[in-house]
Write an enzyme that holds these catalytic residues in place. Structure first.
Site, PDB file in Angstrom:
ATOM      1  N   ASN A   8      10.051  34.316  44.215  1.00 27.43           N
ATOM      2  CA  ASN A   8      11.174  33.372  44.157  1.00 27.43           C
ATOM      3  C   ASN A   8      12.059  33.620  45.380  1.00 27.43           C
ATOM      4  O   ASN A   8      12.768  34.610  45.437  1.00 27.43           O
ATOM      5  CB  ASN A   8      11.956  33.607  42.850  1.00 27.43           C
ATOM      6  CG  ASN A   8      13.207  32.755  42.756  1.00 27.43           C
ATOM      7  OD1 ASN A   8      13.408  31.847  43.573  1.00 27.43           O
ATOM      8  ND2 ASN A   8      14.035  33.030  41.765  1.00 27.43           N
ATOM      9  N   HIS A  93      16.097  30.089  34.907  1.00 21.93           N
ATOM     10  CA  HIS A  93      16.459  31.334  35.604  1.00 21.93           C
ATOM     11  C   HIS A  93      17.917  31.657  35.304  1.00 21.93           C
ATOM     12  O   HIS A  93      18.752  30.757  35.181  1.00 21.93           O
ATOM     13  CB  HIS A  93      16.234  31.161  37.107  1.00 21.93           C
ATOM     14  CG  HIS A  93      16.339  32.449  37.859  1.00 21.93           C
ATOM     15  ND1 HIS A  93      17.549  33.000  38.200  1.00 21.93           N
ATOM     16  CD2 HIS A  93      15.388  33.304  38.305  1.00 21.93           C
ATOM     17  CE1 HIS A  93      17.330  34.144  38.841  1.00 21.93           C
ATOM     18  NE2 HIS A  93      16.026  34.352  38.913  1.00 21.93           N
ATOM     19  N   GLU A 165      13.106  38.301  32.104  1.00 19.62           N
ATOM     20  CA  GLU A 165      13.940  38.809  33.188  1.00 19.62           C
ATOM     21  C   GLU A 165      15.275  39.284  32.620  1.00 19.62           C
ATOM     22  O   GLU A 165      16.204  38.476  32.457  1.00 19.62           O
ATOM     23  CB  GLU A 165      14.203  37.698  34.219  1.00 19.62           C
ATOM     24  CG  GLU A 165      12.977  37.232  34.933  1.00 19.62           C
ATOM     25  CD  GLU A 165      13.286  36.787  36.361  1.00 19.62           C
ATOM     26  OE1 GLU A 165      12.587  37.242  37.258  1.00 19.62           O
ATOM     27  OE2 GLU A 165      14.237  36.028  36.564  1.00 19.62           O
ATOM     28  N   SER A 214      14.037  43.392  40.017  1.00 17.31           N
ATOM     29  CA  SER A 214      13.983  44.443  41.044  1.00 17.31           C
ATOM     30  C   SER A 214      12.574  44.991  41.276  1.00 17.31           C
ATOM     31  O   SER A 214      12.403  46.180  41.555  1.00 17.31           O
ATOM     32  CB  SER A 214      14.939  45.593  40.677  1.00 17.31           C
ATOM     33  OG  SER A 214      16.261  45.131  40.556  1.00 17.31           O
ATOM     34  N   GLY A 236      14.064  39.371  45.505  1.00 15.22           N
ATOM     35  CA  GLY A 236      14.373  39.962  46.809  1.00 15.22           C
ATOM     36  C   GLY A 236      13.160  40.448  47.590  1.00 15.22           C
ATOM     37  O   GLY A 236      13.019  40.143  48.787  1.00 15.22           O
TER      38      GLY A 236
HETATM   39  C1  PEP Z   1      14.786  36.997  40.091  1.00 20.90           C
HETATM   40  O1  PEP Z   1      15.921  36.651  40.405  1.00 20.90           O
HETATM   41  O2  PEP Z   1      14.010  36.235  39.500  1.00 20.90           O
HETATM   42  C2  PEP Z   1      14.366  38.349  40.414  1.00 20.90           C
HETATM   43  C3  PEP Z   1      13.428  38.888  39.698  1.00 20.90           C
HETATM   44  O3  PEP Z   1      15.038  38.932  41.442  1.00 20.90           O
HETATM   45  P1  PEP Z   1      14.822  40.422  41.998  1.00 20.90           P
HETATM   46  O4  PEP Z   1      13.351  40.675  42.098  1.00 20.90           O
HETATM   47  O5  PEP Z   1      15.494  40.402  43.350  1.00 20.90           O
HETATM   48  O6  PEP Z   1      15.474  41.331  41.036  1.00 20.90           O
END
Ligand code: PEP
Length: 256
Positions: A8, A93, A165, A214, A236
């Site tokens: 993403n 999300h 998530e 993360s 990220g």
């Molecule tokens: C996200 O926002 O869907 C996500 C998983 O972000 P990150 O991997 O940066 O935590």
């Protein structure tokens, strides 16, 4: 079931930057039968990238779209317009829920609109830090999952992917914490149980459940081996080519 790795990109990369990234990514990738890779660029980049992408190697995912197919909805892009352009769409999300105020009703309509337009919805669900602290995780998961799927026909569940998530584990959240394999396994078990109870064992067992929060190339192996996890939604780390390809390599290793 395949293992899914979805990047993403959020609000990052110009169309040109996205195209260069995709070019480099495609060069590094071969066709993996058991690992389905997708990236989610900004809406403006989806159409040009759809002409560039090699769909034998990877797929494209929308980050968002509106649930009505056409009409007086200034500024919106519909799933109907994305039909044939995006293969998947991230829906629900936490950034859409908490920054843009999307509620479960709107999310359910978007899931249905995606399915109607032959785009597989990746329905994101997850509790906030305070909901977890108050012992509300199971209720939040149940509510977000059941209401998010409310507007689709029972048979259409086979087009849906669910992503767990936990909001407190997303890297852009202040003082984000890493979710432990046990914490993830517990919630993934709940999700699977709800899916099986609602849609029956045959259909409910087939819905892929991804984890996101993360994820990077160093922890991807640990997260991909959590019982019940069928893939990863990566924020990220998906912006860094070596990280994202590293995660794909880990997925291939775990599957072989
Ligand atoms: C996200 O926002 O869907 C996500 C998983 O972000 P990150 O991997 O940066 O935590």
């Amino acid at each position: 079931m395949k293992t899914y790795i979805v990047g993403n990109w959020k609000l990052n990369f110009t169309v040109g930057e996205a195209s260069i990234y995709l070019h480099k990514l495609l060069r590094k990738m071969s066709n993996y039968r058991d690992v389905e890779v997708a990236v989610a660029p900004s809406t403006i980049a989806l159409q040009p990238l759809s002409l560039q992408v090699d769909r034998h190697k990877m797929k494209l995912c929308a980050q968002n779209a509106f649930y009505r197919d056409y009409g007086a909805f200034t500024g919106e892009t519909s799933f109907n317009q994305l039909r044939g352009v995006a293969d998947y769409a991230i829906i629900g999300h936490s950034e859409r829920r908490y920054i843009f105020g999307e509620d479960d009703k709107m999310i359910a309509k978007k899931v249905a609109a995606a399915v109607r337009n032959r785009i597989s919805p990746i329905l994101c669900i997850g509790e906030t830090e305070s909901e977890r602290a108050f012992g509300e995780t199971a209720d939040v998961i149940q509510d977000q999952l059941v209401s998010g799927l409310m507007d689709i026909a029972e048979d259409d569940i086979e087009k849906v992917i669910v992503a767990y998530e936990p909001v407190w584990a997303i890297s852009s959240v202040k003082a984000a914490k890493l979710a432990t394999p046990d914490e993830i396994a517990e919630v993934v078990r709940m999700i699977r149980q709800i899916l099986v109870e609602t849609y029956g064992a045959e259909k409910g067992e087939k819905v892929p459940i991804l984890f996101g929060g993360s994820v990077n190339s160093s922890n991807a192996g640990a997260y991909l081996t959590v019982p019940g996890v069928n893939g990863l939604l990566v924020g990220g780390a998906s912006l860094i080519l070596s990280e994202f390809t590293g995660i794909i390599e880990v997925a291939k290793r775990v599957r072989s």
